[in-house]
Motif scaffolding. Structure first.
Motif, PDB file in Angstrom:
ATOM      1  N   HIS A 291       0.702  -1.276   0.080  1.00 10.09           N
ATOM      2  CA  HIS A 291       0.023  -0.078  -0.030  1.00 10.09           C
ATOM      3  C   HIS A 291       0.755   1.310   0.009  1.00 10.09           C
ATOM      4  N   VAL A 292       1.866   1.244  -0.826  1.00 11.87           N
ATOM      5  CA  VAL A 292       2.654   2.528  -1.017  1.00 11.87           C
ATOM      6  C   VAL A 292       2.287   3.111  -2.648  1.00 11.87           C
ATOM      7  N   SER A 293       2.470   4.461  -2.524  1.00 14.36           N
ATOM      8  CA  SER A 293       2.425   4.819  -3.882  1.00 14.36           C
ATOM      9  C   SER A 293       3.560   4.916  -4.776  1.00 14.36           C
ATOM     10  N   TYR A 294       3.675   5.040  -5.871  1.00 11.49           N
ATOM     11  CA  TYR A 294       4.690   5.443  -6.741  1.00 11.49           C
ATOM     12  C   TYR A 294       5.603   6.326  -6.009  1.00 11.49           C
ATOM     13  N   TYR A 295       5.196   7.530  -5.597  1.00  9.45           N
ATOM     14  CA  TYR A 295       5.910   8.469  -5.104  1.00  9.45           C
ATOM     15  C   TYR A 295       6.630   7.929  -3.807  1.00  9.45           C
ATOM     16  N   GLU A 296       6.112   7.042  -3.092  1.00 10.08           N
ATOM     17  CA  GLU A 296       6.794   6.540  -1.995  1.00 10.08           C
ATOM     18  C   GLU A 296       7.744   5.468  -2.336  1.00 10.08           C
ATOM     19  N   ALA A 297       7.255   4.829  -3.311  1.00 10.30           N
ATOM     20  CA  ALA A 297       8.473   3.668  -3.576  1.00 10.30           C
ATOM     21  C   ALA A 297       9.662   4.213  -4.267  1.00 10.30           C
ATOM     22  N   ASN A 298       9.357   5.602  -5.232  1.00 11.92           N
ATOM     23  CA  ASN A 298      10.529   6.156  -5.748  1.00 11.92           C
ATOM     24  C   ASN A 298      11.571   6.917  -4.738  1.00 11.92           C
ATOM     25  N   ALA A 299      10.953   7.474  -3.697  1.00 16.21           N
ATOM     26  CA  ALA A 299      11.724   8.126  -2.566  1.00 16.21           C
ATOM     27  C   ALA A 299      12.376   7.201  -1.691  1.00 16.21           C
ATOM     28  N   ALA A 318      12.218 -11.285 -14.800  1.00 16.32           N
ATOM     29  CA  ALA A 318      10.912 -11.783 -13.867  1.00 16.32           C
ATOM     30  C   ALA A 318      11.289 -13.281 -13.630  1.00 16.32           C
ATOM     31  N   ASN A 319      11.777 -13.873 -14.567  1.00 14.98           N
ATOM     32  CA  ASN A 319      12.052 -15.426 -14.394  1.00 14.98           C
ATOM     33  C   ASN A 319      13.313 -15.677 -13.529  1.00 14.98           C
ATOM     34  N   HIS A 320      13.821 -14.892 -12.850  1.00 16.28           N
ATOM     35  CA  HIS A 320      15.018 -15.213 -12.094  1.00 16.28           C
ATOM     36  C   HIS A 320      14.551 -14.776 -10.667  1.00 16.28           C
ATOM     37  N   PHE A 321      13.270 -14.526 -10.447  1.00 18.16           N
ATOM     38  CA  PHE A 321      12.836 -14.389  -9.095  1.00 18.16           C
ATOM     39  C   PHE A 321      11.410 -14.685  -8.709  1.00 18.16           C
ATOM     40  N   ASP A 322      11.075 -14.779  -7.535  1.00 20.77           N
ATOM     41  CA  ASP A 322       9.709 -14.937  -7.253  1.00 20.77           C
ATOM     42  C   ASP A 322       8.697 -13.990  -7.124  1.00 20.77           C
ATOM     43  N   TRP A 323       7.665 -13.851  -7.876  1.00 20.45           N
ATOM     44  CA  TRP A 323       6.984 -12.494  -7.568  1.00 20.45           C
ATOM     45  C   TRP A 323       5.408 -12.856  -7.570  1.00 20.45           C
ATOM     46  N   GLY A 324       4.419 -11.999  -7.098  1.00 24.50           N
ATOM     47  CA  GLY A 324       3.096 -12.301  -6.935  1.00 24.50           C
ATOM     48  C   GLY A 324       2.588 -11.856  -5.645  1.00 24.50           C
ATOM     49  N   GLN A 325       3.487 -11.596  -4.626  1.00 22.90           N
ATOM     50  CA  GLN A 325       3.060 -11.071  -3.318  1.00 22.90           C
ATOM     51  C   GLN A 325       2.502  -9.634  -3.516  1.00 22.90           C
ATOM     52  N   ARG A 326       3.187  -8.754  -4.161  1.00 24.05           N
ATOM     53  CA  ARG A 326       2.722  -7.412  -4.383  1.00 24.05           C
ATOM     54  C   ARG A 326       2.628  -6.985  -5.775  1.00 24.05           C
ATOM     55  N   TRP A 327       1.920  -6.072  -6.291  1.00 18.62           N
ATOM     56  CA  TRP A 327       2.076  -5.460  -7.390  1.00 18.62           C
ATOM     57  C   TRP A 327       3.565  -4.545  -7.361  1.00 18.62           C
ATOM     58  N   GLU A 328       4.421  -4.659  -8.377  1.00 17.86           N
ATOM     59  CA  GLU A 328       5.685  -3.849  -8.220  1.00 17.86           C
ATOM     60  C   GLU A 328       5.647  -2.694  -8.849  1.00 17.86           C
ATOM     61  N   TRP A 329       5.794  -1.468  -8.389  1.00 19.22           N
ATOM     62  CA  TRP A 329       6.014  -0.200  -9.129  1.00 19.22           C
ATOM     63  C   TRP A 329       7.130  -0.328 -10.038  1.00 19.22           C
ATOM     64  N   TRP A 387      -3.892   2.328  -2.795  1.00 19.57           N
ATOM     65  CA  TRP A 387      -4.741   1.483  -2.265  1.00 19.57           C
ATOM     66  C   TRP A 387      -4.797  -0.072  -2.617  1.00 19.57           C
ATOM     67  N   GLN A 388      -3.987  -0.206  -3.527  1.00 19.45           N
ATOM     68  CA  GLN A 388      -3.737  -1.368  -4.191  1.00 19.45           C
ATOM     69  C   GLN A 388      -2.616  -2.213  -3.440  1.00 19.45           C
ATOM     70  N   PHE A 389      -2.491  -3.207  -3.458  1.00 22.15           N
ATOM     71  CA  PHE A 389      -1.437  -4.122  -2.795  1.00 22.15           C
ATOM     72  C   PHE A 389      -0.168  -3.917  -3.473  1.00 22.15           C
ATOM     73  N   SER A 390       0.403  -2.824  -3.432  1.00 20.20           N
ATOM     74  CA  SER A 390       1.517  -2.511  -4.232  1.00 20.20           C
ATOM     75  C   SER A 390       2.863  -2.362  -3.381  1.00 20.20           C
ATOM     76  N   GLY A 391       3.885  -2.938  -3.848  1.00 21.53           N
ATOM     77  CA  GLY A 391       5.305  -2.802  -3.166  1.00 21.53           C
ATOM     78  C   GLY A 391       6.292  -2.156  -3.952  1.00 21.53           C
ATOM     79  N   ILE A 392       7.600  -2.610  -3.484  1.00 16.48           N
ATOM     80  CA  ILE A 392       8.742  -1.964  -3.974  1.00 16.48           C
ATOM     81  C   ILE A 392       9.937  -3.201  -4.233  1.00 16.48           C
TER      82      ILE A 392
END
Length: 396
Positions: A291-299, A318-329, A387-392
């Motif tokens: 639940h972080v914004s792009y602004y927060e992720a970039n900061a 993407a095929n080198h790591f696991d993903w799916g917990q968070r949408w990634e900015w 408000w999306q399940f977004s991460g970094i």
């Protein structure tokens, strides 16, 4: 025409998708279906009806002889943004529509489902099959939105209501090693020319098509997402008070809205808590920040003297790591791929007209419906959205 086996598979996909949407509403009380907290969220009742309208408007009305719409008003009430279809209700007022009732909306769903089942008993063209597949994926998108919108609404309730005790969604997943227990590992991606975009026969949205070559310089990308513990370090180091970490637009957003932490976080007696769909909980420091914004992720990335991946770097790695917990900015603006063209009619409004003032997110989240995402998937939201399940995920 499709084979009997292909039609049966499509019919099963349709049934499972429609049933899953209704299962997400099973924990709700009738009062939960109506409210709309802000203009960028929608009530559960509207999601139930809009996804049904899509099948009625895009498929049944145009392809079934003598099909009678369930209610002539519903095309106006439950159209979202399709200008070519006709007039639509004001988005910010979806929560004041107490009528039709929730019961009538479920009747609407079952009416459309019955007609769709009849349609899927006979031969259908590839064109209709593609529209139904699009409708299924459209509903899967709204399944996640139903959860994120509901969470936002529930979060404003001071008694911290529980949607479901097993639906935390932001705590540490048992299959992932706690991030605070090891040092961040990095993947080296070599300088090269790579192909970007969907390259399979399976479904994708039109914004993933037009596979093309992209030159990338060498970079390193983190194997895991930024944890809550790491993000708390940023907060406590004065990250929200130090303008040099922030884009100017982000600094204005932060100050105008008095933002000082990820969405749903609050400090109680010196400890960080966050609201979850399982109620108010102590922040799990080992879990990935959400639940972080792009602004927060970039900061945060600037504070670490790093950056976010471009969407092309993310796809290549993407095929080198696991993903799916968070949408990634990512650090990429949402723009068309070379050769992209807008389809004719209402379907053409699905993605193309939003290619401005938005940033791309890649991957999927714990709230994303099963089998909905892929490495070429391009999600997109405005940079202030939390408000999306977004991460970094960091790059250096």
């Amino acid at each position: 025409m499709l084979s009997t086996q292909q039609i049966a598979k499509l019919r099963n996909q349709y049934q499972q998708t429609r049933q899953y949407t209704e299962s997400l509403c099973a924990p709700l009380h009738i009062e939960d279906y109506i409210p709309q907290a802000v203009d960028f969220t929608s009530p559960p009742k509207w999601h139930l009806a809009h996804t049904t309208w899509f099948f009625e408007e895009m498929i049944l009305s145009k392809n079934v002889t003598d099909y009678a719409v369930f209610d002539a008003h519903f095309g106006f009430l439950f159209n979202s943004y399709y200008q070519t279809v006709g007039e639509k209700a004001v988005r910010a007022q979806r929560g004041v529509m107490t009528r039709p009732t929730v019961e009538q909306v479920y009747q609407y769903r079952h009416y459309v489902d019955a007609h769709m089942q009849r349609l899927l008993k006979d031969d259908i063209s590839d064109e209709i099959k593609d529209l139904i597949t699009l409708g299924i994926n459209h509903e899967q998108q709204h399944q996640e939105l139903l959860l994120t919108d509901l969470k936002y609404t529930f979060s404003l309730n001071p008694i911290h209501p529980v949607y479901h005790p097993d639906f935390d969604l932001v705590g540490q997943l048992s299959t992932v090693e706690p991030q605070s227990k090891y040092q961040q590992a990095w993947i080296n991606i070599e300088e090269n020319v790579y192909e970007i975009g969907h390259n399979e026969e399976s479904f994708c949205f039109d914004n993933e098509r037009c596979r093309h070559k992209m030159y990338l310089q060498s970079f390193q990308i983190a194997t895991s997402l930024v944890s809550n513990a790491e993000y708390i370090e940023f907060i406590e180091a004065g990250g929200y008070q130090t303008f040099s970490y922030w884009l100017d637009d982000g600094w204005a957003w932060l100050n105008n809205n008095q933002i000082s932490s990820p969405l749903y976080w609050q400090k109680i007696d010196g400890q960080w808590f966050y609201y979850t769909l399982a109620g108010l909980k102590l922040v799990d420091k080992d879990a990935s920040v959400s639940h972080v914004s792009y602004y927060e992720a970039n900061a945060f990335a600037s504070w670490k003297n790093m950056r976010l991946a471009t969407e092309f770097e993310w796809e290549v790695a993407a095929n080198h790591f696991d993903w799916g917990q968070r949408w990634e900015w990512t650090g990429s603006a949402y723009l068309p791929y070379p050769g992209f063209g807008v389809s004719e009619g209402a379907v053409g409004e699905y993605n193309g007209k939003f290619m401005v003032n938005q940033m791309v997110l890649r991957g999927a989240s714990v709230a994303t419906s099963k089998n909905h995402s892929r490495s070429s998937y391009r999600n997109f939201f405005q940079p202030q959205c939390q408000w999306q399940f977004s991460g970094i995920r960091l790059v250096k």
